[in-house]
Design an enzyme around this catalytic site. Structure first.
Site: not given
Ligand code: NAI
Length: 503
Positions: A126, A147, A159, A197
Site C-alpha cells: 500500500s 494494489h 491499481e 490513498n
Molecule cells: P497480514 O499481517 O494480515 O498478513 C501478512 C502475512 O504475510 C502473514 O500471514 C505473515 O505470516 C506473512 N509473512 C510475513 N513475512 C513473510 C515472508 N517473509 N514470507 C512469507 N510470508 C510472510 O497483512 P495484510 O493486511 O494482508 O497486508 C499484507 C500486504 O498487503 C502489505 O504489504 C500491506 O501494505 C498490503 N495491503 C494491505 C491492505 C489491508 O487493508 N490490510 C490493503 C491493501 C494492501
C-alpha cells in the site's frame, strides 16, 4: 492496436502471504479459474487460510451466492506450499507479506533465482515504492504493483502500479489479468499513495479541519456528507471503522512523502485520538463511543421558525434549480427577480446563496446584504433531505430559523455550520477534484482512471473530476481560490491541470 491478453486461466498464480490480503487475492485468482499456490512463512498459516476460506465460502453457498460446485472447484484449485521454491512454476507471483521494504526485496531476489525468467512479479504493497521493491532484482522490469483493496474478493478496484523500470508489457498484462478477474483495473505511476490513498486524503482531513475549527460536531458533519453529499459513510464513522491509527499513518506517510505539501496535512484532532488510544471501533472508542450504554450521537438540526410564503429568485441558479422547483411544488410563491444579479433566493429580508468558498460574513460584506445565509453543495438537490447552512456574523438571530423553515417546506432538514468557508460538502468535493486533477497533472494516471479508481475504490457517488465538471470547473477553481484566500497556506492552491482544463 492489438490488446495485450490476460494471463491464460491455466497459468499458475502464486500468492505469498496468507494474511488478510493474500488469502483474499488467492481467492480472487482461483475464482477466476487459475491454479493457485499459497505460501506463508508462518507454519500452518496457508492451511489455516484455506480452512477459513472454506468456512466463509460455505456461508456464501448457504446464502445462495455461489453453488456448492463452484466452491468445491475453487478450493480444488488452491494448493498450500511449504517453501518459496515450491512457487517455481508460477506465471505470476503476487506478494502480500509484511509491509517492510527489506523483507519484500529479499523475497523477490530469492524468487528471481527459482522462478522462470518470464514469471511476472507483483507487490500488493500500500505504501512502499514499487521502484524500490524492484531495485534489487537483476531484471526490475518484470515487477509492478497490484494494489487490491480490502476485502479483495469484494472490492472492485485493483491499481496496477508501474515502477520506474516496469516494462509496459508487464503492466498491460497485469491490467488485462485483473480485468479478467472481474476487477476495475486502473494504471498508476509509482507515487506515494498511488491514486486512491492520495486523492482520498481530504475526504477525512477537510471534515476534521471543520470540526477542529468548531464548525460543527462530528455526527452533524457525517450526516451532511452522507445525506447531502451521498458519500457512503461519513469520515468520522469511516475512520473509526478503518482504525484511527491506520488512517493517520497513511495520512502521515503521504504528507511526509510529498515533502510536507500542505494539501496532505494530517489532522491534529486525529493524532490526539491515536495518542489517547481511541482507535475507533476496535478499541471501543474513537470519534464515537461504541461501549455498551454509551450515548449515541445524532446530527443537529435547526428548529424551523415560521415558513415564508413567497420568495424572489435572482440570477441563474443552475445546479440548484431543483430546489426552487421543490419549494414551488411545496406551495411557496416564487417570483423571478433580476436575472443579471448573482444567483440568490430572497425572502423575509434574507439572502440565501450557494457557497462560493468564502465565509457568509465575507459574502455579506461584499454584497451589502447583512442577512446573508450560505447553503452547501448537495450531490442531488432534487432529492437531498439535508443541507448545511452558515449565517453571516451579525445577521438577524431569527434568520436561520426562517431559512430552515423555508427548506423544511420542501422536506429538507437543515444543519447549522458555524461560518465555515466552503461549508462541508463543497469544500470536500473541490479538494477531492483538485487532488485528482493534480494526480493527472503529475502524470500519475489519466482523468478517467482517477474517476474510475475513486468510484470503485471508495464508492463515492461520482468520480472527483466528473463531479467537478458537473459543478463547473470554473466554480471549483473559484471555491479553491476563496479557500486559499481564507487560509493563505497553500493547501487550496489550484492544480494547473484544472486551470488548463477549464480554459
Ligand atoms: P497480514 O499481517 O494480515 O498478513 C501478512 C502475512 O504475510 C502473514 O500471514 C505473515 O505470516 C506473512 N509473512 C510475513 N513475512 C513473510 C515472508 N517473509 N514470507 C512469507 N510470508 C510472510 O497483512 P495484510 O493486511 O494482508 O497486508 C499484507 C500486504 O498487503 C502489505 O504489504 C500491506 O501494505 C498490503 N495491503 C494491505 C491492505 C489491508 O487493508 N490490510 C490493503 C491493501 C494492501
Amino acid at each position: 492496436m492489438t490488446q495485450t491478453p490476460p494471463l491464460p486461466l491455466n497459468a499458475t498464480v502464486a500468492v505469498i502471504g496468507a494474511g488478510t490480503m493474500g488469502a483474499g487475492i488467492a481467492q480472487v485468482a482461483a475464482a477466476a479459474g487459475h491454479p493457485v499456490l499459497l505460501y506463508d512463512n508462518r507454519d500452518g498459516a496457508a492451511e489455516a487460510a484455506l480452512t477459513a476460506m472454506n468456512t466463509q465460502l460455505s456461508r456464501r453457498v448457504e446464502r445462495g451466492k455461489i453453488t456448492d460446485e463452484a466452491k468445491t472447484q475453487l478450493l480444488a484449485r488452491m494448493t498450500p506450499c511449504q517453501k518459496l521454491a515450491d512457487l517455481a512454476q508460477a506465471a505470476l507471483v503476487i506478494e502480500a507479506i509484511v509491509e517492510d521494504l527489506a523483507v519484500k526485496q529479499s523475497v523477490f531476489t530469492s524468487l528471481e533465482t527459482t522462478c522462470t525468467p518470464d514469471t511476472l512479479f507483483a507487490s500488493n504493497s500500500s505504501s512502499l515504492s514499487i521502484t524500490a521493491i524492484a531495485s534489487k532484482l537483476n531484471d526490475p522490469g518484470r515487477l509492478a504493483g497490484m494494489h487490491f483493496f480490502n476485502p479483495a474478493p469484494v472490492m472492485k478496484l485493483c491499481e496496477v502500479i508501474a515502477g520506474l523500470e516496469s516494462r509496459s508489457h508487464v503492466i498491460d498484462t497485469l491490467l488485462a489479468t485483473a480485468r479478467n478477474w472481474g476487477k476495475v483495473a486502473v494504471r498508476a505511476n509509482n507515487t506515494p499513495g498511488f491514486i486512491v490513498n492520495r486523492v482520498a486524503r481530504p475526504y477525512y482531513t477537510e471534515a476534521m479541519k471543520v470540526y477542529e475549527e468548531a464548525g460543527a460536531d462530528i455526527a452533524t458533519l457525517d450526516a451532511l456528507l452522507k445525506d447531502a453529499g451521498q458519500f457512503p459513510m461519513g469520515p468520522f464513522a469511516l475512520t473509526d471503522l478503518i482504525g484511527q491509527d491506520i488512517n493517520l499513518a497513511v495520512s502521515q506517510t503521504v504528507f511526509a512523502s510529498y515533502y510536507q505539501d500542505r494539501r496532505f496535512e494530517p489532522s491534529l484532532v486525529q493524532q490526539a485520538l491515536v495518542e489517547g488510544g481511541l482507535l475507533g471501533r476496535k478499541s471501543g472508542r474513537g470519534f464515537y463511543d461504541y461501549r455498551d450504554g454509551a450515548e449515541p450521537k445524532y446530527p443537529l438540526t435547526i428548529t424551523p421558525g415560521e415558513p415564508p410564503k413567497n420568495m424572489i429568485v435572482d440570477g441563474k441558479p443552475g445546479l440548484w434549480q431543483p430546489l426552487i422547483e421543490r419549494l414551488s411544488a411545496a406551495g411557496i410563491t416564487v417570483q423571478p427577480g433580476d436575472p443579471d444579479k448573482p444567483a440568490a433566493m430572497t425572502c423575509e429580508g434574507l439572502s440565501l446563496k450557494l457557497t462560493g468558498g468564502c465565509t457568509a460574513t465575507t459574502q455579506a460584506r461584499r454584497s451589502g446584504d447583512p442577512n446573508t445565509i450560505l447553503f452547501d453543495l448537495a450531490f442531488d438537490y432534487a432529492s437531498t433531505d439535508r443541507l448545511a447552512l452558515s449565517p453571516a456574523d451579525g445577521s438577524n438571530p431569527e434568520a436561520m430559523a426562517t431559512a430552515a423553515a423555508l427548506f423544511a417546506e420542501a422536506g429538507i432538514q437543515c444543519s447549522h455550520l458555524d461560518d465555515s468557508p466552503g461549508l462541508i460538502v463543497m469544500r470536500t468535493v473541490v479538494m477531492l477534484c483538485n487532488l485528482a486533477a493534480d494526480a493527472v497533472h503529475k502524470g500519475v494516471c489519466s482523468a478517467e482512471d482517477a474517476d474510475n479508481a475513486m468510484k470503485a475504490g471508495t464508492n463515492y457517488p461520482a468520480g472527483p473530476i466528473e463531479w467537478g465538471e458537473r459543478l463547473g470547473l470554473k466554480t471549483v477553481i473559484q471555491v479553491l481560490n476563496e479557500l486559499e484566500e481564507h487560509y493563505q497556506d497553500g493547501r487550496y492552491r489550484v492544480s494547473p491541470w484544472l486551470k488548463r482544463r477549464s480554459a
